[in-house]
Scaffold this motif. Structure first.
Motif, PDB file in Angstrom:
ATOM      1  N   CYS A  28       0.806   2.996  -3.263  1.00 48.99           N
ATOM      2  CA  CYS A  28      -0.422   3.629  -3.765  1.00 48.99           C
ATOM      3  C   CYS A  28      -0.191   5.132  -3.948  1.00 48.99           C
ATOM      4  CB  CYS A  28      -1.563   3.381  -2.775  1.00 48.99           C
ATOM      5  SG  CYS A  28      -3.075   4.277  -3.162  1.00 48.99           S
ATOM      6  N   GLN A  47      -7.911   2.535   1.300  1.00 49.01           N
ATOM      7  CA  GLN A  47      -8.150   1.136   0.915  1.00 49.01           C
ATOM      8  C   GLN A  47      -9.237   0.500   1.777  1.00 49.01           C
ATOM      9  OE1 GLN A  47      -7.021  -0.002  -1.753  1.00 49.01           O
ATOM     10  NE2 GLN A  47      -5.362   1.417  -2.207  1.00 49.01           N
ATOM     11  N   CYS A  54      -8.608   2.833  -9.280  1.00 48.01           N
ATOM     12  CA  CYS A  54      -9.332   1.628  -8.837  1.00 48.01           C
ATOM     13  C   CYS A  54     -10.803   1.957  -8.609  1.00 48.01           C
ATOM     14  CB  CYS A  54      -8.701   1.067  -7.566  1.00 48.01           C
ATOM     15  SG  CYS A  54      -8.403   2.295  -6.281  1.00 48.01           S
ATOM     16  N   LEU A  86      -5.113  -5.626  -5.340  1.00 53.25           N
ATOM     17  CA  LEU A  86      -6.368  -5.273  -4.659  1.00 53.25           C
ATOM     18  C   LEU A  86      -7.349  -6.431  -4.603  1.00 53.25           C
ATOM     19  CD1 LEU A  86      -6.847  -1.780  -6.322  1.00 53.25           C
ATOM     20  CD2 LEU A  86      -6.092  -2.238  -3.995  1.00 53.25           C
ATOM     21  N   ILE A 118      -0.938  -2.940  -7.487  1.00 45.80           N
ATOM     22  CA  ILE A 118      -1.265  -3.361  -6.112  1.00 45.80           C
ATOM     23  C   ILE A 118      -2.308  -4.485  -6.179  1.00 45.80           C
ATOM     24  CG2 ILE A 118      -2.215  -2.570  -3.890  1.00 45.80           C
ATOM     25  CD1 ILE A 118      -1.016   0.197  -4.599  1.00 45.80           C
ATOM     26  N   ARG A 123      -2.699   7.159  -4.754  1.00 48.49           N
ATOM     27  CA  ARG A 123      -4.064   7.694  -4.600  1.00 48.49           C
ATOM     28  C   ARG A 123      -4.558   8.436  -5.855  1.00 48.49           C
ATOM     29  NH1 ARG A 123      -5.656  10.521   0.539  1.00 48.49           N
ATOM     30  NH2 ARG A 123      -3.470  10.816   0.970  1.00 48.49           N
ATOM     31  N   LYS A 147      -3.198   6.243   2.909  1.00 43.69           N
ATOM     32  CA  LYS A 147      -3.397   5.266   1.821  1.00 43.69           C
ATOM     33  C   LYS A 147      -4.194   4.076   2.346  1.00 43.69           C
ATOM     34  CE  LYS A 147       0.940   6.709  -0.181  1.00 43.69           C
ATOM     35  NZ  LYS A 147       2.228   6.344  -0.711  1.00 43.69           N
ATOM     36  N   LEU A 170       0.820  -1.228   0.000  1.00 44.61           N
ATOM     37  CA  LEU A 170       0.000   0.000   0.000  1.00 44.61           C
ATOM     38  C   LEU A 170       0.847   1.268   0.000  1.00 44.61           C
ATOM     39  CD1 LEU A 170      -2.968  -1.058   2.281  1.00 44.61           C
ATOM     40  CD2 LEU A 170      -2.714  -1.222  -0.179  1.00 44.61           C
ATOM     41  N   CYS A 177      -5.150  -0.435 -11.670  1.00 40.69           N
ATOM     42  CA  CYS A 177      -4.149   0.168 -10.777  1.00 40.69           C
ATOM     43  C   CYS A 177      -2.795   0.290 -11.488  1.00 40.69           C
ATOM     44  CB  CYS A 177      -4.013  -0.660  -9.507  1.00 40.69           C
ATOM     45  SG  CYS A 177      -2.714  -0.022  -8.421  1.00 40.69           S
TER      46      CYS A 177
END
Ligand code: SF4
Ligand code: SF4
Ligand code: SF4
Length: 215
Positions: free
Chosen positions: A102, A144, A108, A171, A169, A104, A140, A99, A165
């Motif tokens: 990420c 999530q 996603c 997810l 990541i 942001r 982050k 994470l 993504c």
């Protein structure tokens, strides 16, 4: 199934693809005059490898013939099991490392067919803000958790969040775990039975599979 570009990039120069053709169970990719034939299971997305519903459950027009189930999502469930075999500190380290990458960008969320709030997403639109724009793993992480819990009971495991993504990541491991818990506790799979109400939108005085604490 859907090709996983990251897997494909390990086999061919995806920026130089000249032609792609399908053969029985294989894909032939021509790059700069050189052709490579790759078995499909080596380059399909993980969610496609053991998809329980390769034929849409509801459709107006079906292109091609209906396909039998490829499994019960074993490919993704195996990844979740591997994570569960780690000790809690190891698992914490794994997710911190994942994470932390990420950025942001919210790709996603934007790719998710169930994230319908658009400009009113709690990640950005509340005043005061629920999450600051600070570049820290806590923010982050909060994003999530917010995304995963908002999708609990609605996520169909389509995998678009992970595919979109840019940081790679995983997810879908979070979604797969939550979906497996929902199936175990409530015998519920989002998007499978028309008209069925998601468990988080219903209420029962006692849930058969949830043991209440004895106060
Ligand atoms: S798409 Fe990836 S990098 Fe962007 S917000 Fe989502 S998890 Fe983070
Ligand atoms: S897997 Fe779930 S959270 Fe991800 S895009 Fe599909 S419905 Fe949304
Ligand atoms: S993360 Fe939550 S608030 Fe944001 S768009 Fe998705 S469902 Fe809506």
């Amino acid at each position: 199934g859907v090709l996983d570009l990251r897997k494909l990039a390990e086999r061919v120069d995806v920026g130089r693809v000249e032609e792609v053709s399908w053969q029985e169970g294989k894909i032939a990719v021509r790059t700069r005059g050189r052709e490579e034939t790759i078995p499909l299971e080596e380059v399909l997305q993980d969610r496609c490898l053991s998809c329980p519903y390769p034929t849409p459950l509801i459709y107006d027009v079906l292109l091609g013939d209906p396909l039998p189930p490829k499994g019960e999502n074993e490919a993704l469930l195996r990844q979740v099991e591997e994570l569960e075999e780690l000790t809690p500190p190891e698992r914490l380290r794994y997710w911190k490392e994942e994470l932390e990458r990420c950025i942001r960008c919210y790709a996603c969320r934007n790719a998710c067919p169930l994230c319908v709030c658009q400009d009113w997403c709690a990640a950005e639109a509340r005043d005061p803000h629920w999450i600051s724009m600070r570049d820290g793993v806590k923010e982050k992480w909060m994003w999530q958790v917010l995304h995963a819990l908002h999708l609990a009971g609605r996520c169909t495991g389509c995998g678009e969040c992970e595919r979109a993504c840019p940081m790679g990541i995983p997810l879908l491991r979070i979604r797969t775990k939550i979906n497996a818990e929902l199936k175990e506790l409530f015998d519920y799979e989002a998007g499978v039975k028309e008209g069925e109400r998601p468990p988080l939108l219903t209420y029962q005085v006692s849930e058969p599979k949830i043991e209440e604490p004895k106060w």
